[in-house]
Design a protein around this motif. Structure first.
Motif, mmCIF file in Angstrom:
data_model
loop_
_atom_site.group_PDB
_atom_site.id
_atom_site.type_symbol
_atom_site.label_atom_id
_atom_site.label_comp_id
_atom_site.label_asym_id
_atom_site.label_seq_id
_atom_site.Cartn_x
_atom_site.Cartn_y
_atom_site.Cartn_z
ATOM 1 N N SER A 1 40.431 29.028 38.656
ATOM 2 C CA SER A 1 39.796 28.145 37.685
ATOM 3 C C SER A 1 39.131 26.946 38.355
ATOM 4 C CB SER A 1 40.828 27.665 36.663
ATOM 5 O OG SER A 1 40.257 26.828 35.704
ATOM 6 N N LEU B 1 44.775 31.874 33.236
ATOM 7 C CA LEU B 1 43.396 31.661 33.678
ATOM 8 C C LEU B 1 42.425 31.673 32.499
ATOM 9 C CD1 LEU B 1 41.152 31.419 35.791
ATOM 10 C CD2 LEU B 1 41.304 33.900 36.137
ATOM 11 N N SER C 1 39.555 37.595 33.032
ATOM 12 C CA SER C 1 40.616 36.937 33.801
ATOM 13 C C SER C 1 41.698 37.903 34.273
ATOM 14 C CB SER C 1 41.247 35.821 32.953
ATOM 15 O OG SER C 1 41.770 36.346 31.742
ATOM 16 N N HIS D 1 42.895 28.179 30.952
ATOM 17 C CA HIS D 1 42.642 27.034 31.839
ATOM 18 C C HIS D 1 41.179 26.913 32.232
ATOM 19 C CE1 HIS D 1 42.904 24.396 35.369
ATOM 20 N NE2 HIS D 1 44.096 24.027 34.923
ATOM 21 N N ILE D 2 40.445 28.005 32.271
ATOM 22 C CA ILE D 2 39.052 27.973 32.717
ATOM 23 C C ILE D 2 38.199 27.051 31.851
ATOM 24 C CG2 ILE D 2 38.315 29.953 31.318
ATOM 25 C CD1 ILE D 2 37.208 29.159 34.935
ATOM 26 N N SER E 1 32.766 29.788 32.222
ATOM 27 C CA SER E 1 33.932 29.904 31.337
ATOM 28 C C SER E 1 33.887 31.126 30.422
ATOM 29 C CB SER E 1 34.069 28.642 30.487
ATOM 30 O OG SER E 1 34.209 27.500 31.293
#
Length: 441
Positions: A272, A346, A327, A349-350, A320
């Motif tokens: 990320s 991920l 992910s 969080h991205i 994103s």
């Protein structure tokens, strides 16, 4: 019939020359980050697979713990010093000498604080204590980054890129050798320290060879030190708050869920945060021109800030959106089945990157407007919110909860808080406009 040839005036030629310099500088910085992203990611993943989730968690816990003290050895000076060097390049020996002295003092203090803190918190974890102590010593040698500030102010970051990549490539080769020789975890901490030491020496050598000035001509000035610290003081606390955003999740996960959970979470965060070099690289090249525009034209000043925000907003969305759906596969390919639980983390969080990119893009505005104290207040509020949300979400949701806490706190600090503060209303409008494909003048 003779054709009239339009000859560009001096200002046009100067503008084109500045643009070429900025593009060249940005190209060097991108080349640096692409090298680090490629080689670092490959070897970093190899290290993660070699160490396993437990030891990889310990390593990242140590790195996160030390990084929390970064504002003590940087003292929030970087942007302030660059702005002074742009305006007062004739006084560079005094500015650079004073900055180096302040950073050296900060580095020594940070080592003492890091070691004292880890001894207090992790009394029975001898491996963690040794690892953190070795990593903390890097703060002393980072005072040489003063030279990098000069290169940035002159839009000549290629020299910093060359110096630091000499050290980086050596460290990459040594890490490969450590994996092949089945070295212990502590050896990887020594390599990290060695990279910083070699990079510092390389910076000094290149600065001397290029003949910018003699290092021994740098001079300390107490009044300059006080002036720089007055401006940077809010940025020190802002730096703490930013690092709480970035690292407190790993530390709280380690305390509440254990080293294994930190290892899995760190794998997701590594992917990320891989993209965070993009805004820092672009802004480090464009910030001097934004500061210069502020002195000449308010219109061009805000136009450049708007263009920067729109560019970074779009780049973050391009990263994103696809990463949300890919992910699981990205984690499986890179880290293997042992890190499968990092996929959902991920995917969440991205989206912090959208607000991280915005925050980096607006940083020159706060510096140019001398509103560092306002930036500090927003960042501190976001950091406190992050800690509270981590405390509430980690017990039930683990790494996913930590990721949610990061997104919410970043959004509040970098975006929504600007809507409720009259001093930043104009900036908030520009942020809103950054989502549009055109500039609504």
């Amino acid at each position: 019939m003779l054709r009239r040839v339009k000859i560009p005036n001096l200002s046009q030629l100067k503008s084109r020359s500045q643009l070429r310099t900025i593009l060249s500088n940005t190209g060097w910085l991108f080349a640096d980050r692409m090298l680090r992203m490629g080689a670092g990611l490959f070897v970093g993943v190899w290290v993660a697979r070699y160490l396993g989730t437990e030891q990889y968690g310990i390593l990242n816990y140590g790195l996160a713990f030390v990084s929390l003290f970064t504002p003590i050895f940087t003292l929030g000076l970087d942007d302030v010093v660059i702005r002074h060097l742009v305006r007062e390049s004739s006084n560079k020996e005094e500015i650079l000498g004073t900055t180096f002295g302040l950073k050296l003092i900060g580095g020594i203090v940070s080592v003492l604080l890091v070691v004292g803190s880890i001894l207090f918190l992790e009394t029975n974890k001898i491996l963690t204590i040794w690892l953190v102590t070795i990593l903390a010593i890097t703060g002393i040698f980072r005072s040489a980054d003063t030279i990098d500030l000069w290169f940035q102010s002159q839009v000549q970051s290629k020299y910093s890129v060359i110096a630091k990549n000499i050290a980086y490539l050596l460290s990459i080769l040594i890490k490969v050798a450590l994996i092949l020789s089945k070295a212990s975890l502590i050896a990887f901490a020594w390599v990290t320290l060695g990279e910083i030491v070699i990079g510092a020496i390389a910076l000094m050598v290149i600065y001397h060879i290029r003949g910018f000035s003699r290092l021994w001509n740098w001079r300390w000035n107490l009044s300059t030190a006080k002036s720089l610290l007055r401006e940077s003081f809010p940025l020190i606390f802002s730096g703490f708050a930013i690092l709480i955003f970035m690292k407190i999740d790993q530390i709280m996960l380690g305390q509440m869920k254990g080293d294994g959970e930190v290892g899995i979470y760190s794998a997701a965060v590594r992917i990320s945060e891989l993209w965070y070099f993009i805004p820092t690289t672009i802004v480090s090249s464009l910030a001097p021109s934004i500061y210069a525009a502020k002195e000449k034209s308010e219109y061009h000043y805000y136009k450049r800030i708007g263009q920067l925000l729109r560019l970074l907003t779009y780049i973050s969305l391009m990263i994103s959106i696809p990463m949300t759906f890919l992910s699981k596969y990205v984690v499986a390919i890179m880290f293997g089945s042992g890190y499968a639980n990092a996929g959902p983390i991920l995917a969440v969080h991205i989206w912090a990157s959208l607000f991280v990119f915005m925050g980096v893009a607006t940083s020159p505005w706060f510096v140019a407007e001398k509103l560092n104290h306002v930036s500090l207040g927003k960042t501190l509020f976001g950091a406190i919110l992050n800690v509270i949300l981590n405390f509430l979400l980690i017990p039930g949701y683990g790494g996913v909860g930590a990721a949610i806490a990061t997104i919410v706190s970043q959004a509040v600090a970098a975006f929504f808080s600007n809507a409720v503060d009259r001093r930043t209303h104009k900036l908030f409008k520009i942020q809103i406009h950054s989502f549009l494909p055109f500039s609504p003048n």
